[in-house]
Each structure stands twice: as structure tokens, then as C-alpha cells.
Scaffold this active site. Structure first.
Site, PDB file in Angstrom:
ATOM      1  N   ASP A 149      26.241  24.725 -39.183  1.00 46.60           N
ATOM      2  CA  ASP A 149      27.444  24.481 -39.983  1.00 46.60           C
ATOM      3  C   ASP A 149      27.572  25.396 -41.198  1.00 46.60           C
ATOM      4  O   ASP A 149      28.409  25.141 -42.079  1.00 46.60           O
ATOM      5  CB  ASP A 149      27.516  23.010 -40.387  1.00 46.60           C
ATOM      6  CG  ASP A 149      28.029  22.136 -39.247  1.00 46.60           C
ATOM      7  OD1 ASP A 149      28.836  22.638 -38.446  1.00 46.60           O
ATOM      8  OD2 ASP A 149      27.620  20.969 -39.153  1.00 46.60           O
TER       9      ASP A 149
ATOM     10  N   ASP B  54      31.907  21.497 -31.844  1.00 44.41           N
ATOM     11  CA  ASP B  54      32.229  21.703 -33.259  1.00 44.41           C
ATOM     12  C   ASP B  54      31.965  23.141 -33.720  1.00 44.41           C
ATOM     13  O   ASP B  54      32.621  23.669 -34.602  1.00 44.41           O
ATOM     14  CB  ASP B  54      31.396  20.788 -34.170  1.00 44.41           C
ATOM     15  CG  ASP B  54      31.102  19.418 -33.593  1.00 44.41           C
ATOM     16  OD1 ASP B  54      31.079  19.283 -32.356  1.00 44.41           O
ATOM     17  OD2 ASP B  54      30.859  18.494 -34.369  1.00 44.41           O
TER      18      ASP B  54
HETATM   19  N1  GLY Z   1      31.091  18.691 -37.158  1.00 38.65           N
HETATM   20  C1  GLY Z   1      30.720  17.354 -37.265  1.00 38.65           C
HETATM   21  C2  GLY Z   1      31.839  16.415 -37.031  1.00 38.65           C
HETATM   22  O1  GLY Z   1      32.919  16.802 -36.689  1.00 38.65           O
HETATM   23  O2  GLY Z   1      31.627  15.245 -37.226  1.00 38.65           O
END
Ligand code: GLY
Length: 391
Positions: A102, A169
């Protein structure tokens, strides 16, 4: 007979929301400054009130909101607060082993946005440092970027070994790699991003445009192992935020590569989201394939989908784009009506965000979440022609 729509036009609604945004964000910026918020308690944000502290994946969204407001208004208070929050976030580069895939969310919306706006070379270095960390997570055998670190991965994937895991994601993190290649002239970053997006097309997106959340490969050989359930209802279901990451993420991969297959995948996922939201009054359920009861919404999925649709609208012909723009307005207006809090004395705008479907104590169900606000602001500013391109 259907009742006549007595609501104001989309243009008028947009202008009214924009004016409310200016008032609310000015006050929030004064109150929050360089704090890094996530959700509210009693209508107030608190600094780093998140499980991983400074390393938590959502910590770039507040500086992202500030850069968007700075782009729209030129008000220096937003720039100063964004720079302070970025300074704090940059500590994470020293403890990099606690960062994960992330880093795109963290640094595109802080350091890279700063560099794009101000040409700050220290911010450029931070962005490139983060891009190198992301590239370092690439699995050569499976051609994907590894998701999460062991503890979080095992928690969300219910005890599975995530050393061979990728998730939908991450499509929103790889624009950091496209940016790094554009910035340095070194194609390796974009090559990794493209390979990752192609693997996601093959193993995450289903033929009907719905998506798995997770795919697990054998991390030594790269062979496919399984698509377990993740933050959605169950294995084989359709977690709405994952769907929204797919719409926006593939549209962005198209923007950066001009590979038509990414555009078509983004459209397929978009059409799936649009048809599902059209039958729930344009309010995004947490999972499009969950039982009818209990009804659980996730406004963040709506906000991200709307931004993805607006991105798609930029890449299709004149007669095609109206579908995406109209659907984006429908989602934004429905969520605004049901979830917005425009009281300037309270923090957060969009309520109704849900972190995952199976939430044991309900503390993460239909609550304000910072990324709901970020994507709402980005969508409104995109529609006003005042957004900073951050991806
Ligand atoms: N990227 C983590 C979520 O969308 O919860």
C-alpha cells in the site's frame, strides 16, 4: 407510473455540494492540520487512531484531500498542512519493513502529489523510494506484487500463507510504478506494473466482470493455488470495494499504457458495478453477492467506483461517455443524500463506510472512513474540472 424526479439538476447539485465542501474542508483543515485521521469518534477525528499507527495504509488520504483542495482553491493553508502530514509519513521509509504493497496509497497522495504541484525534489525522492519498495515486492515466478505482510495477510485471508498472495486492491498502488518510470525514464517499474495488471486480469477478474478479492499462487513456482474469500461475504462473492478498485485500477492502467485490453477490462467491471447499483437505488452494498438481509452498505465503494467511471469517461468516445458520467452522478447523489454530514463543526463528510463484510462488533460497519471522503472530493473536483491528477 414512475414518480417525476423533482430534484435539482446534476449541475445545480454539483455546485451546491462544491460550495459546502469549501466551507467544511476549510474548517477541517484548521482543526486537523497535520494530524493524520481515519474515522471519527463523537464527530471528531483523532490523530493516528489506527491499528498500525503511522504505517497504516490509509494515512495518505488526508494529505491527498489537502492537495486536492489546494489545487481547487490555491489556499496556502491546505499546502502547509499537506506538507506537514507528508513530513510525518516520510518517517515510515526508515521503518520500511512495516510497509507493504500500500505504499502507492501512502506516497502518491502525499509526496508525489507534492512534487507534482511544487516540484519539491525531496518529495520526488520519497516517491521514488516508495516505488522501489513496491517494485521489491514483485514475485518473478508468478508475475505479481505480493500483498500484505504475514500478520495482516493471515488475518484477512483466514490463516492462509500469503507469501504468494495478490489482491485486487493493489491495482491502485501500481500507478506509483508507472509514475516512477515516467519520471526516471527507466522502464522496469512500468514493466512490473503491467505484468501485475495482466496477472490480475487473468486470475482476479471473472468473465462476467465480477472479481475475486484474493488470489494465492505457489510463491516458489508461481502456479495458481486458490481464490479464497477476503473482505467480502464469501469465496466466490463480489466485494464491492474490490470491484471499485478494479474499475478505477484498470482504467488507470489503460491511461498509463494505452493497452486496450485494460480499457476493456475496466469497462466490463464498470458495467457489472453499474447494473448492480442500479437495482439498489445507486447505493453500494458491501457485497453484490450477499444475502438480501442484513442490508449493509459501503459508501466508500460508491465513491471509488464514481471516480473510476469518471476516469473511464475520459478514455471513450463522446457518445459512450454519458453512460459513465450519468452513473457517477447517480451514485454520488444517492450517497450524498443518505450518508453526507455537512455540519462544518463535525469532522468527516461521508458516513456509511464499511471495512469488511464480517465485522464481529460492528465498529467498522457504516462509519465515516477517510478514503470515502478522499474519493468523494476527487469525484466532485473532477466534475468541476478542478481536480489534481494524483494517480
Ligand atoms: N485496500 C484495503 C481495503 O480496501 O480495505
Amino acid at each position: 407510473m414512475e414518480a417525476a424526479d423533482t430534484r435539482v439538476s446534476n449541475e445545480q447539485w454539483l455546485e451546491e455540494v462544491y460550495q459546502k465542501l469549501l466551507v467544511k474542508m476549510k474548517k477541517e483543515c484548521e482543526r486537523i492540520g497535520t494530524m493524520i485521521p481515519y474515522s471519527t469518534r463523537d464527530g471528531k477525528y483523532h490523530d493516528l487512531d489506527v491499528p498500525g499507527g503511522i504505517y497504516f495504509w490509509t494515512n495518505g488520504f488526508w494529505p491527498g484531500m489537502l492537495w486536492q483542495m489546494y489545487e481547487a482553491t490555491g489556499d496556502e493553508a491546505y499546502r502547509k498542512a499537506a506538507e506537514g502530514a507528508e513530513e510525518r509519513l516520510s518517517e515510515t521509509l526508515q521503518g520500511f519493513d512495516k510497509l507493504d504493497h500500500d505504499v502507492g496509497f501512502l506516497f502518491l497522495l502525499s509526496a508525489v502529489a507534492d512534487y507534482r504541484k511544487t516540484n519539491n525534489m525531496e518529495s520526488r525522492r520519497r516517491g521514488l523510494h516508495a516505488a522501489n519498495l513496491l517494485a521489491g515486492r514483485y514475485n518473478l515466478a508468478g508475475r505479481f506484487i505480493r500483498a500484505w505482510n504475514d500478520e495482516v495477510g493471515a488475518m484477512i485471508a483466514k490463516g492462509r500463507n500469503m507469501s504468494g498472495g495478490m489482491i485486487i486492491d493493489c491495482l491502485m498502488n501500481i500507478p506509483l510504478l508507472y509514475w516512477a518510470s515516467e519520471e526516471t525514464g527507466d522502464p522496469r517499474f512500468a514493466q512490473i506494473a503491467i505484468n501485475h495488471a495482466k496477472t490480475a486480469q487473468q486470475y482476479i477478474v471473472r468473465e462476467d466482470g465480477s472479481c475475486n478479492h484474493i488470489v494465492i499462487f505457489n510463491s516458489e513456482t508461481g502456479e495458481f493455488v486458490d481464490n479464497p474469500g477476503g473482505q467480502g461475504y464469501e469465496k466466490g462473492s463480489s466485494w464491492s470495494r474490490g470491484q471499485s478498485w478494479a474499475v478505477y485500477g484498470f482504467a488507470l492502467s489503460y491511461r498509463h499504457t494505452r493497452d486496450e485490453s485494460f480499457l476493456n477490462t475496466a469497462k466490463r467491471c464498470a458495467h457489472y458495478c453499474i447494473s448492480n447499483m442500479a437495482v439498489s437505488d445507486w447505493l453500494p452494498l458491501v457485497d453484490y453477492r450477499a444475502p438480501e438481509e442484513p442490508v449493509k452498505y459501503d459508501s466508500t465503494a460508491g465513491m471509488i467506483t464514481a471516480c473510476g467511471l469518471l476516469e473511464l469517461a475520459e478514455h471513450v468516445g463522446e457518445h459512450e461517455k454519458k453512460l459513465y458520467i450519468k452513473a457517477a452522478f447517480n451514485i454520488l447523489r444517492a450517497c450524498d443524500e443518505k450518508f453526507s454530514n455537512w455540519d462544518p463543526e463535525q469532522d468527516s463528510i461521508v458516513d456509511g463506510g464499511t471495512f469488511f463484510y464480517h465485522d464481529p462488533d460492528g465498529k467498522n460497519t457504516e462509519v465515516p472512513i477517510i478514503y470515502g471522503d478522499y474519493y468523494f472530493i476527487e469525484a466532485i473536483l473532477r466534475l468541476k474540472g478542478k481536480a489534481l491528477f494524483a494517480w
